[in-house]
Write an enzyme that holds these catalytic residues in place. Structure first.
Site, PDB file in Angstrom:
ATOM      1  N   HIS A   1      -3.858-101.451 -54.822  1.00  0.00           N
ATOM      2  CA  HIS A   1      -2.396-100.940 -54.203  1.00  0.00           C
ATOM      3  C   HIS A   1      -2.335-101.599 -52.583  1.00  0.00           C
ATOM      4  O   HIS A   1      -1.477-101.469 -52.096  1.00  0.00           O
ATOM      5  CB  HIS A   1      -2.477 -99.296 -54.268  1.00  0.00           C
ATOM      6  CG  HIS A   1      -3.678 -98.747 -53.599  1.00  0.00           C
ATOM      7  ND1 HIS A   1      -4.976 -98.757 -54.355  1.00  0.00           N
ATOM      8  CD2 HIS A   1      -3.725 -97.871 -52.379  1.00  0.00           C
ATOM      9  CE1 HIS A   1      -5.649 -97.870 -53.497  1.00  0.00           C
ATOM     10  NE2 HIS A   1      -5.034 -97.436 -52.677  1.00  0.00           N
TER      11      HIS A   1
ATOM     12  N   CYS B   1      20.704 -91.509 -73.700  1.00  0.00           N
ATOM     13  CA  CYS B   1      20.910 -90.356 -74.284  1.00  0.00           C
ATOM     14  C   CYS B   1      22.211 -90.256 -75.278  1.00  0.00           C
ATOM     15  O   CYS B   1      22.401 -89.133 -75.998  1.00  0.00           O
ATOM     16  CB  CYS B   1      20.723 -89.052 -73.487  1.00  0.00           C
ATOM     17  SG  CYS B   1      21.591 -89.260 -72.035  1.00  0.00           S
TER      18      CYS B   1
END
Ligand code: CTP
Length: 436
Positions: free
Chosen positions: A79, A162
């Site tokens: 990272h 959805c």
């Protein structure tokens, strides 16, 4: 070797992809960014990998794909190196989960630890269910991230995974790419420039516990400092007392009074290319400052009781009578003028015949906005006055939004009502051509 040199010249986009069904759009975004000449490296969250695999992004980017904090020895991505390498971090799609984690500083996987470790600008393309988007927590996170300098692209309205038609749909890859290019262009637009900014209120103490000040939050000045630093400028921020934290990479000089602000600004003025005076400086200070707290009823040097024959003079009243409300107190305070920081430094520039720094003043007005701003432009010797109407309690001083008018010798223009972060960008966009 040739490839290494090419990579050094190229700016790197770190593309973070999170677990939204819109993850497939990240493939198209990657292609568009590459077409714009950018190197793209991809970091996938665990959930994103359920939707589009690392192999797809590896093939498209031609780069190793970061998927885990615990990289294998053969694939040494971590990272910190990702954070340092990134010229910009684009998270598209950005789920409600990752968005809220970013706003809270949670760093529990490769992407969020990289986001916390990088100083690169952040571009976010949120994608989520409409109810999750409208949740106050998500709305607060969006506001917080934007205030911290992130660029938000969308979300737009449309057909959601959805099955609902509502807001929360990820913006098109074209829009996210355009916003990324704009952010990258901005990052170096003030490189090599030195910017001085005054911000916040000043406090002029009457005694150790009482002062004259204004409700200025300092938000505009701090947003300007953050934005100027993000554009590569070296920034000195001289501010009166505020609740804000100085943006990273900015030289912060805290002051209290107008005279201290003048001294600090004066020290940096001559080496600057741009000086922005956004502080709400108290025009007056008590002629004298008591060394001890002023007591009700005591006759003290800088507080003169009004000689209203209809009232009982508190100077002669006992504390007991004041406390019981039998003394009606009316005091006058003797004030003296503070130096005008902008006018003083503009006069100094005029005396040397220099054209730099470019001088920007603010004008907080409750009436006749434009004519007062024109007056200030002339009287103070500024190159530009950024004026705002402080009579509307929803805007200005302590609010997070404002509407500004720019007044120069050439004429005037007005912005829409925008967040102070947007306004900071707008102000610097306006000023950049003057400086370069
Ligand atoms: N300013 C300054 N020093 C002061 C007063 C103001 O540097 N002592 C600067 C402000 O930072 C701003 C501009 O001058 O950039 C105008 O400030 P404003 O408060 O609007 O106006 P004043 O000069 O205080 O005039 P007035 O109170 O009469 O409106």
């Amino acid at each position: 070797m040739k490839q290494q040199q090419q990579q050094q010249q190229q700016q790197t986009v770190l593309l973070g992809v999170t677990g939204s069904i819109a993850a497939y759009k990240a493939c198209e975004l990657l292609r568009l960014l590459q077409k714009a000449g950018l190197r793209v490296k991809v970091a996938l969250t665990e959930h994103a990998q359920e939707l589009v695999g690392a192999a797809t992004f590896r093939a498209l980017s031609g780069e190793p794909v970061a998927t885990s904090l615990f990289d294998s020895p053969g694939n040494p991505i971590n990272h910190i190196s990702l954070a340092e390498e990134a010229s910009v971090l684009v998270i598209a799609p950005c789920t409600a989960n990752v968005l809220n984690k970013l706003a809270s500083g949670v760093a529990d996987d490769l992407l969020t630890t990289t986001a916390l470790a990088t100083t690169a600008p952040l571009v976010l393309a949120p994608a989520m269910n409409a109810r999750m988007l409208r949740h106050p927590r998500t709305q607060a996170s969006l506001e917080l991230l934007e205030a911290a300098g992130a660029t938000l692209v969308g979300p737009g309205e449309g057909y959601l995974a959805c099955g609902e038609e509502d807001s929360g749909r990820m913006s098109s890859p074209e829009d996210v790419c355009a916003a990324t290019l704009e952010v990258l262009a901005r990052t170096q637009s003030l490189a090599g420039k030195r910017v001085l900014i005054t911000a916040g209120p000043t406090r002029e103490y009457l005694d150790p516990v009482r002062f004259i000040s204004s409700p200025s939050s300092g938000k505009t000045g701090f947003a300007l400092a953050r934005e100027a630093a993000a554009r590569g400028a070296s920034v000195v921020l001289v501010s009166g007392p505020t609740d804000l934290t100085s943006p990273p990479g900015v030289e912060y000089v805290p002051v209290v009074t107008a005279r201290q602000m003048l001294e600090a600004a004066s020290e940096h003025f001559d080496t600057c290319d741009l000086a922005i005076f956004s502080a709400a400086v108290a025009d007056f200070r008590p002629a004298e400052q008591a060394s001890q707290k002023l007591k009700k009823g005591a006759s003290l040097p800088s507080v003169v009781p009004d000689n209203d024959p209809a009232t009982v003079s508190p100077a002669g009243a006992s504390l007991a009578s004041v406390a019981s409300g039998t003394a009606s107190a009316s005091y006058s305070l003797t004030l003296t003028a503070n130096p005008d920081i902008l006018a003083t430094l503009a006069a100094r520039r005029a005396a040397t015949g220099a054209k730099r720094p470019y001088l920007v003043g603010f004008a907080a007005e409750t009436e006749d906005l434009l004519s007062n701003a024109r007056e200030k432009l002339k009287a103070k010797g500024a190159d530009l006055i950024v004026a705002n109407d402080v009579s509307d309690p929803a805007l200005g001083f302590a609010s997070s939004h404002n509407q500004l008018s720019f007044v120069s010798k050439e004429g005037s223009s007005q912005t829409a009502v925008l967040s102070k972060e947007h306004l900071a960008r707008h102000i610097l966009d306006t000023l950049t051509p003057e400086l370069c």
